[in-house]
Design a protein around this motif. Sequence first.
Motif, PDB file in Angstrom:
ATOM      1  N   ARG A  55     -47.987  13.634   9.402  1.00 39.16           N
ATOM      2  CA  ARG A  55     -47.999  14.999   8.845  1.00 39.16           C
ATOM      3  C   ARG A  55     -46.884  15.826   9.474  1.00 39.16           C
ATOM      4  O   ARG A  55     -46.230  16.625   8.804  1.00 39.16           O
ATOM      5  CB  ARG A  55     -49.346  15.677   9.125  1.00 39.16           C
ATOM      6  CG  ARG A  55     -50.455  15.103   8.278  1.00 39.16           C
ATOM      7  CD  ARG A  55     -51.724  15.947   8.317  1.00 39.16           C
ATOM      8  NE  ARG A  55     -52.754  15.256   7.587  1.00 39.16           N
ATOM      9  CZ  ARG A  55     -53.784  14.607   8.151  1.00 39.16           C
ATOM     10  NH1 ARG A  55     -53.956  14.626   9.464  1.00 39.16           N
ATOM     11  NH2 ARG A  55     -54.662  13.962   7.403  1.00 39.16           N
ATOM     12  N   SER A  56     -46.668  15.595  10.771  1.00 38.67           N
ATOM     13  CA  SER A  56     -45.662  16.402  11.471  1.00 38.67           C
ATOM     14  C   SER A  56     -44.247  16.128  10.938  1.00 38.67           C
ATOM     15  O   SER A  56     -43.321  16.860  11.240  1.00 38.67           O
ATOM     16  CB  SER A  56     -45.711  16.131  12.979  1.00 38.67           C
ATOM     17  OG  SER A  56     -45.112  14.880  13.243  1.00 38.67           O
ATOM     18  N   CYS A  57     -44.104  15.076  10.152  1.00 48.38           N
ATOM     19  CA  CYS A  57     -42.780  14.783   9.573  1.00 48.38           C
ATOM     20  C   CYS A  57     -42.580  15.535   8.264  1.00 48.38           C
ATOM     21  O   CYS A  57     -41.570  15.352   7.583  1.00 48.38           O
ATOM     22  CB  CYS A  57     -42.639  13.282   9.318  1.00 48.38           C
ATOM     23  SG  CYS A  57     -42.749  12.303  10.811  1.00 48.38           S
ATOM     24  N   GLY A  58     -43.573  16.337   7.871  1.00 50.47           N
ATOM     25  CA  GLY A  58     -43.418  17.152   6.660  1.00 50.47           C
ATOM     26  C   GLY A  58     -44.092  16.559   5.434  1.00 50.47           C
ATOM     27  O   GLY A  58     -43.619  16.746   4.309  1.00 50.47           O
ATOM     28  N   TYR A  59     -45.205  15.861   5.631  1.00 53.39           N
ATOM     29  CA  TYR A  59     -45.862  15.164   4.507  1.00 53.39           C
ATOM     30  C   TYR A  59     -47.344  15.513   4.403  1.00 53.39           C
ATOM     31  O   TYR A  59     -48.015  15.738   5.421  1.00 53.39           O
ATOM     32  CB  TYR A  59     -45.717  13.643   4.676  1.00 53.39           C
ATOM     33  CG  TYR A  59     -44.291  13.192   4.429  1.00 53.39           C
ATOM     34  CD1 TYR A  59     -43.897  12.720   3.191  1.00 53.39           C
ATOM     35  CD2 TYR A  59     -43.334  13.324   5.433  1.00 53.39           C
ATOM     36  CE1 TYR A  59     -42.574  12.359   2.949  1.00 53.39           C
ATOM     37  CE2 TYR A  59     -42.007  12.970   5.204  1.00 53.39           C
ATOM     38  CZ  TYR A  59     -41.643  12.493   3.962  1.00 53.39           C
ATOM     39  OH  TYR A  59     -40.342  12.148   3.722  1.00 53.39           O
ATOM     40  N   ASN A  60     -47.838  15.552   3.144  1.00 51.76           N
ATOM     41  CA  ASN A  60     -49.278  15.511   2.921  1.00 51.76           C
ATOM     42  C   ASN A  60     -49.673  14.042   3.003  1.00 51.76           C
ATOM     43  O   ASN A  60     -48.965  13.179   2.472  1.00 51.76           O
ATOM     44  CB  ASN A  60     -49.624  16.027   1.528  1.00 51.76           C
ATOM     45  CG  ASN A  60     -49.424  17.529   1.435  1.00 51.76           C
ATOM     46  OD1 ASN A  60     -49.756  18.252   2.377  1.00 51.76           O
ATOM     47  ND2 ASN A  60     -48.872  17.988   0.320  1.00 51.76           N
ATOM     48  N   VAL A  61     -50.801  13.793   3.642  1.00 53.58           N
ATOM     49  CA  VAL A  61     -51.150  12.399   3.929  1.00 53.58           C
ATOM     50  C   VAL A  61     -52.585  12.118   3.482  1.00 53.58           C
ATOM     51  O   VAL A  61     -53.456  12.989   3.605  1.00 53.58           O
ATOM     52  CB  VAL A  61     -51.007  12.137   5.453  1.00 53.58           C
ATOM     53  CG1 VAL A  61     -51.421  10.720   5.810  1.00 53.58           C
ATOM     54  CG2 VAL A  61     -49.575  12.375   5.905  1.00 53.58           C
ATOM     55  N   ASP A  62     -52.807  10.936   2.935  1.00 53.29           N
ATOM     56  CA  ASP A  62     -54.162  10.511   2.579  1.00 53.29           C
ATOM     57  C   ASP A  62     -54.268   9.010   2.847  1.00 53.29           C
ATOM     58  O   ASP A  62     -53.235   8.340   3.042  1.00 53.29           O
ATOM     59  CB  ASP A  62     -54.421  10.820   1.095  1.00 53.29           C
ATOM     60  CG  ASP A  62     -55.909  10.826   0.759  1.00 53.29           C
ATOM     61  OD1 ASP A  62     -56.743  10.718   1.687  1.00 53.29           O
ATOM     62  OD2 ASP A  62     -56.246  10.921  -0.434  1.00 53.29           O
ATOM     63  N   TRP A  63     -55.470   8.495   2.854  1.00 53.92           N
ATOM     64  CA  TRP A  63     -55.630   7.074   3.158  1.00 53.92           C
ATOM     65  C   TRP A  63     -56.943   6.550   2.579  1.00 53.92           C
ATOM     66  O   TRP A  63     -57.861   7.334   2.300  1.00 53.92           O
ATOM     67  CB  TRP A  63     -55.623   6.838   4.675  1.00 53.92           C
ATOM     68  CG  TRP A  63     -56.748   7.555   5.389  1.00 53.92           C
ATOM     69  CD1 TRP A  63     -56.741   8.858   5.794  1.00 53.92           C
ATOM     70  CD2 TRP A  63     -58.040   7.027   5.715  1.00 53.92           C
ATOM     71  NE1 TRP A  63     -57.954   9.184   6.362  1.00 53.92           N
ATOM     72  CE2 TRP A  63     -58.766   8.073   6.332  1.00 53.92           C
ATOM     73  CE3 TRP A  63     -58.641   5.778   5.559  1.00 53.92           C
ATOM     74  CZ2 TRP A  63     -60.074   7.900   6.792  1.00 53.92           C
ATOM     75  CZ3 TRP A  63     -59.945   5.609   6.023  1.00 53.92           C
ATOM     76  CH2 TRP A  63     -60.651   6.664   6.625  1.00 53.92           C
ATOM     77  N   GLN A  64     -57.012   5.254   2.417  1.00 51.13           N
ATOM     78  CA  GLN A  64     -58.246   4.579   1.990  1.00 51.13           C
ATOM     79  C   GLN A  64     -58.206   3.153   2.495  1.00 51.13           C
ATOM     80  O   GLN A  64     -57.128   2.567   2.625  1.00 51.13           O
ATOM     81  CB  GLN A  64     -58.327   4.493   0.467  1.00 51.13           C
ATOM     82  CG  GLN A  64     -58.895   5.704  -0.236  1.00 51.13           C
ATOM     83  CD  GLN A  64     -60.399   5.812  -0.111  1.00 51.13           C
ATOM     84  OE1 GLN A  64     -61.072   4.815   0.153  1.00 51.13           O
ATOM     85  NE2 GLN A  64     -60.927   7.018  -0.293  1.00 51.13           N
ATOM     86  N   VAL A  65     -59.380   2.583   2.732  1.00 54.87           N
ATOM     87  CA  VAL A  65     -59.465   1.148   2.982  1.00 54.87           C
ATOM     88  C   VAL A  65     -59.812   0.497   1.647  1.00 54.87           C
ATOM     89  O   VAL A  65     -60.800   0.869   1.016  1.00 54.87           O
ATOM     90  CB  VAL A  65     -60.535   0.825   4.048  1.00 54.87           C
ATOM     91  CG1 VAL A  65     -60.690  -0.686   4.204  1.00 54.87           C
ATOM     92  CG2 VAL A  65     -60.164   1.472   5.379  1.00 54.87           C
TER      93      VAL A  65
END
Length: 481
Positions: A288-298
């Motif tokens: 996130r600190s790189c300027g991105y919205n982030v999401d994840w799933q297994v």
Amino acid sequence: MHASALLFAAALTSISLDPPAMKNPVGISIGAVRLRRQHAHSFQKILQDELKQRVRWRGVDKDDPEVLTLHLPAVAAASLDDEHPELTRFLRENKGEYLPGVRKKCPTLALKPPPSPPPSPPSKKAKKDDDGSSGGFRFVELFAGIGGFRLGLERPDVGGKCVLANEIDPHAASIYRENFADSDSCLAEGDVLDLSGDNLPKFDMLVGGFPCQPFSNRGEQKGLDDDRGQLYREMARILKEGQPKCFIFENVPGLVTMDGGSRTGRVKGERPRFTPGAVFERILKTMRSCGYNVDWQVLNSRKFLPQMRERVYIIGTRIDLGPGCEKFNWDSLILKDLKEEETATVRNIMEPKDSPAVIASELTPAQLAKVKSVHSKRGTILSEDGRIDPDCKAPTLISRYHTLSSFSTKFIFEEADGTPCRRPRYLTPRECTRLMGFPEDFIVPTHEDAKATNKYYHAIGNAVCPPLISVLGMELMNCIR
Ligand SMILES: C[S@@+](CC[C@H](N)C(=O)[O-])C[C@H]1O[C@@H](n2cnc3c(N)ncnc32)[C@H](O)[C@@H]1O
């Protein structure tokens, strides 16, 4: 002469308090020391004493007969970044210099330029593909292995074009080269630490499965304490430097649960729910600190392939592009099954029993005795606990699959036509390749080359499943168009 050498040649006689090279803000600590040749050995010794571990240079530039540039392992660079008193004193007393942030000669520079296209005015399509607005997009594949991401993203309906791949392992790199015709102009073989952000081609998506041994349930689970566990920072560095529109990263689910996370139990028909632990939270925060919205799933590849393979997929979209990954529809993606016959069971991917590869994959009597002893030591029975049921999904293919001492390795006891095997056998390299969803024309070593076959088993067990990557890539690009 190496540019950094030029920059710092003068600094050898007087110590510069304000070295021009920069610390890397996100990536792994990296740097080199410039020292007179006669001091290199003593410096290595003092490093080993202070760090209490064996230290090997990551490379030595000898572009001056008297002075060496010694590229430091990450842990040593981190100590010097923190101004370790003993190391700093040694350098000062011996007129040496620490060069924070200095990387070895960039492997991207060693890439051969792609053959130039015939001189014709750019077509509309080519122009559109260049800016990624027509469905075409350019991606960089880190920790490329044998190119699983590339296979998934370069499918014509996905529209990706790999502009740079990086891989350190020579065996994986040689499989990659064999399978991708333009590898000379695309694959930078070497350490990701030496991939300089300055020379990156323009790209829209960053992808990669950073090394998972530090997080795997099968490893010692040292997590971020293991040097390889820090390599996610290099993904973050390239994100920060390249600012692509989006990214897809992959890893084992153990990464999510490590250090205080959890997963719900296995209930048939229900997707397990994961709660992230501290390690995973830290990784997400870095992204996130790189300027991105982030999401994840297994996700489990069983929906796509005849293999149970749970992996965590982390996606991100650049904040300035709007909602991006918040629109990402994980549920619709999971329902996008391939044709039933392709996803069915192990029996669908088995080679004929009289094929040379099947015959070569049979355990010898000595190997069979060894495998039986592994099971008896654990109180298990090979023909039950070590059996792959051809009418079910295969268990997760692991990099250590072709290892006699691995309890996790399961064997085929019955041929595709239902006849029993003479002795249990491994899945063949081609069968493993099919289990991962790689295409039929992917080149696998022949059974005559035992060394290459062993290396191949390792590489394919480490790979990502291209069909899953295809749907992730399509959905992600749709979210930012
Ligand atoms: C989990 S595998 C990725 C496999 C890949 N996604 C595929 O589909 O084949 C991780 C890869 O990272 C590579 N690797 C590990 N350390 C590296 C480094 N410092 N620089 C570049 N590659 C590295 C390993 O050799 C391995 O091939």
